[in-house]
Every structure is written in structure tokens, then in C-alpha cells.
Design an enzyme around this catalytic site. Structure first.
Site, PDB file in Angstrom:
ATOM      1  N   LYS A  46     -21.286   9.779 -45.053  1.00  0.00           N
ATOM      2  CA  LYS A  46     -19.662  10.912 -43.940  1.00  0.00           C
ATOM      3  C   LYS A  46     -18.969  10.614 -45.447  1.00  0.00           C
ATOM      4  CE  LYS A  46     -20.395  11.390 -39.646  1.00  0.00           C
ATOM      5  NZ  LYS A  46     -22.900  10.340 -39.947  1.00  0.00           N
ATOM      6  N   TYR A 101     -20.274   5.427 -31.905  1.00  0.00           N
ATOM      7  CA  TYR A 101     -20.960   6.351 -32.948  1.00  0.00           C
ATOM      8  C   TYR A 101     -21.743   6.920 -31.338  1.00  0.00           C
ATOM      9  CZ  TYR A 101     -24.402   9.892 -34.755  1.00  0.00           C
ATOM     10  OH  TYR A 101     -24.907  10.612 -34.923  1.00  0.00           O
ATOM     11  N   ASP A 108     -18.473  -1.550 -37.960  1.00  0.00           N
ATOM     12  CA  ASP A 108     -18.916   0.181 -38.158  1.00  0.00           C
ATOM     13  C   ASP A 108     -17.438   0.748 -38.602  1.00  0.00           C
ATOM     14  OD1 ASP A 108     -18.837   2.641 -38.455  1.00  0.00           O
ATOM     15  OD2 ASP A 108     -20.520   2.499 -36.981  1.00  0.00           O
ATOM     16  N   ARG A 159     -40.521   1.939 -51.732  1.00  0.00           N
ATOM     17  CA  ARG A 159     -40.206   0.825 -49.842  1.00  0.00           C
ATOM     18  C   ARG A 159     -39.627  -0.062 -49.646  1.00  0.00           C
ATOM     19  NH1 ARG A 159     -43.451  -0.767 -46.112  1.00  0.00           N
ATOM     20  NH2 ARG A 159     -45.135  -0.397 -47.123  1.00  0.00           N
TER      21      ARG A 159
END
Length: 378
Positions: free
Chosen positions: A197, A99, A172, A47
Site C-alpha cells: 500500500k 483487514y 497494523d 531465503r
């Protein structure tokens, strides 16, 4: 190495244990302590850290010319970490076209949590400057090209406005990819990618990534959010992402060339109201896009179909090669009616179809959408 070489060779790293060219996968969730109870390997628990992340993060940092990179479990996990590293009461300015899921989170959870969120048309620099409050605004978040209308924001000018007010700029850059735009070189402080993407490019990995210009206190806070919230990427997904990034440049360049061909073909088409693509000379923001997108304009475009919402949905219903599905940046071409997905707050007109152009034959894509448009009128 040039960026395309760095990506294809994954920086040329060779596994020292086996001399393998293909990087190994380390699925272990935990690592052995030394006899004195220390961790000289630098690893304790996945983690926080795993060797599988190292190479993918190093490739990303190199492609974006950044000081460091961090992988996340999704694009949303990456994006929200930037805001969760701030403090309740902080003022942030965000793009109107962005988005939709992140906009919804910011206007819902983040606002309830205590951030003061102001939405502005960041393509209008005067409006942006009026929204940014010196000494009060801590972060400006832009998305360019903006999804789904492809709105273009001037990164360098926005960085100047943000920094003059004492704020950071986060970009972004999912649609542009580092193939065409390197926001950190234009003054941004953090660049975000939905690595699901184009970075991965095969529609088989859910991932997000952040790259920073400086390893500063805000970056350390972002990394703490990743560890403490558990938004870390799985090791197999990190390995697949690295594999996908090795073909990033030829994939993205081929898809962008196809997008330009599709956009040019349907511009002025009798069944098309408008084509939204930054590569078209008459597209609003084309001049800014041409300045900050080097070598291409990306693989995402939108077409506004004559006949309104009904005409757009009917056209999408008749495609055969294009696939009616969410997402973008994969090798396959996708089409979607975004207003239906995003709801009442969507900036997408009801006649808009978002089109993620893949690497198929451009003529096939054009012919298929031509017959879909014709079939929608029968």
C-alpha cells in the site's frame, strides 16, 4: 535526520563498490562459501538473507523508531508470521474492524491450528480490558485506523491493558503509515504494514513488513517463521519498495490533504448518508486520532451513499477518474464496495464505498464523484 529526510535519502547509504547513489539490486539466490566452509560475508541463501533487504529494512526500522525490521512476501505473510510465532493454545484478542483476509485466516486456519481467537471492539477500552485475560492472553492485535470503517483504537491505552496482562501488542498501521503514527513510540511491541500500500505507493509491488520495538525472543521466532515458511520478499520487489519509500512523505501528505478535502466536501451532501474519516471533527474517535496521528489523518476514507447497497454500487459504476479496484495507498484514487468483497462477516454497511484517495487534483476527484452520485440517481 528527520524521518522525511531519512526516507528521501534512504538513510544516505552509498554503494561502497561503485559509489552509486541509487542502491544496487542483488538478484543472487545463493552466496559462495569460504575455503574453510564458512560464510564470513554473513550471507548463505536468499531465503534467509540478501543485501537488497538491508537498506529497505533499515529505512523502515528508522521510520518506525524500531530495533529491527523484516520484509515479507505480502502483508498477509507478515501478519500471519506474528501469530505463527505463538504456540497452539495461546489466547489472542483481535480488533473487530480489521483487514478482512487476516480476520478470515484467524477465525479459520489459526483457530483450527490451535489459537484461541477472541474478537472485540477495541475502540471500547472497557470491552477490550474485559476480553484480555491476565497470564493467559499472549497477544493483542489492533488495526487503527481500521479498514474499512476507519475505527480508531487508542494505541497507548491498549498497550497499557495488554502489558498489564502480560501480553504483547501488535498494531497494523498500514492506513496511518509512519508519516502520521509511530505505534512503537506509543507502547506497541510490533508494528505491521502491508507494504503493498502506501509504503510502496505505486500499486506495482506485493510486500509486507514488520518492525519490532525490541529484538526479543518473539522477534527471533517471527524471523524463523519467515525463513522456514519461505515468506520472504523477492529481491526485485525489495528494490522497488525501497524506491517507493523514498517518496513516502510527499506522497502520503499530498494524498491525506486530498482526502480531507474530499471528506469535507461530501460531509452533509444531500446524496450522502455519512462520511467516515478521522480528520472530521464529528467522527467518532477523532480526539484519539488527533492525539496519535501527527500531521494528518491518512488517505483512506469511506462514504455511505443514500439509497443503500444499490445506490452505493450505482455510484461506483459511474466514476470516471476514480478506479473501481481493490487496494489503497497508491498514487491513483480507488473506490470499492467493500461489503461485496468481504462477505457476510464484514463490518462494512451495505451502503459503504471505501475510497483510497490518491495524489490527483482534489477538485477533479470531487467533481468526478459528484457526477457519479448524480448519475446513480438517473
Amino acid at each position: 535526520m528527520k524521518p522525511a529526510t531519512a526516507a528521501a535519502q534512504a538513510l544516505g547509504w552509498i554503494d561502497e563498490a561503485t559509489r552509486a547513489v541509487v542502491p544496487p539490486l542483488h538478484p543472487s539466490s545463493t552466496f559462495v562459501r569460504d575455503a574453510d566452509n564458512g560464510f564470513r560475508s554473513g550471507r548463505s541463501y536468499t531465503r534467509a538473507d540478501n543485501p537488497t533487504y538491508d537498506q529497505a529494512e533499515a529505512v523502515l526500522a528508522t521510520l518506525e523508531n524500531g530495533a529491527g525490521a523484516a520484509l515479507f512476501a505480502s502483508g498477509m505473510a507478515a501478519a500471519t508470521a506474528v501469530f505463527l510465532a505463538l504456540r497452539p493454545g495461546d489466547h489472542v484478542v483481535i480488533s473487530r474492524v480489521m483487514y478482512w483476509a487476516l480476520r478470515s485466516w484467524l477465525l479459520g486456519f489459526a483457530t483450527d491450528w490451535g489459537l484461541r481467537v477472541e474478537v472485540v471492539d477495541t475502540t471500547d477500552l472497557d470491552a477490550l480490558e474485559a476480553a484480555v485475560r491476565p497470564g493467559e492472553t499472549t497477544l493483542v492485535w489492533i488495526e487503527t485506523p481500521g479498514n474499512p470503517t476507519l475505527a480508531i483504537t487508542d494505541i497507548a491505552a491498549t498497550a497499557g491493558i495488554a502489558h498489564a496482562a502480560g501480553a504483547r501488542l501488535a498494531v497494523d498501521s498500514t492506513v496511518a503509515t509512519p508519516v502520521f503514527t509511530r505505534p512503537l513510540d506509543l507502547g506497541a511491541d510490533v508494528v505491521m504494514h502491508s507494504a503493498t500500500k502506501s509504503l510502496n505507493g505505486h500499486s506495482d509491488v506485493l510486500a509486507g513488513a514488520l518492525v519490532t520495538r525490541a529484538a526479543d525472543a518473539h522477534w527471533e521466532a517471527i524471523k524463523r517463521v519467515r525463513v522456514q515458511s519461505g515468506g520472504v520478499l523477492g529481491t526485485f520487489e525489495a528494490w522497488l519498495l525501497l524506491r517507493g519509500m523514498r517518496t513516502l512523505y510527499p506522497r502520503v501528505r499530498a494524498a491525506a490533504a486530498n482526502a480531507m478535502a474530499v471528506a469535507q466536501h461530501f460531509q452533509g451532501h444531500p446524496l450522502v448518508e455519512d462520511v467516515l474519516y478521522p480528520g472530521l471533527a464529528d467522527f467518532p474517535g477523532h480526539a484519539v486520532a488527533a492525539r496519535q496521528m501527527q500531521g494528518g489523518f491518512g488517505s483512506l476514507m469511506s462514504i455511505r451513499v443514500k439509497g443503500g447497497e444499490q445506490g452505493a454500487i450505482a455510484a461506483a459504476a459511474n466514476v470516471k477518474i476514480w478506479k473501481r479496484a481493490t487496494s489503497l495507498g497508491g498514487v491513483e484514487s480507488l473506490v470499492e464496495h467493500r461489503a461485496s468483497v468481504e462477505g457476510a462477516q464484514s463490518p462494512a454497511p451495505p451502503d459503504l464505498l471505501r475510497m483510497s484517495v490518491g495524489i490527483e487534483d482534489a477538485g477533479d476527484l470531487i467533481d468526478d464523484f459528484e457526477q457519479a452520485l448524480a448519475a446513480s440517481r438517473r
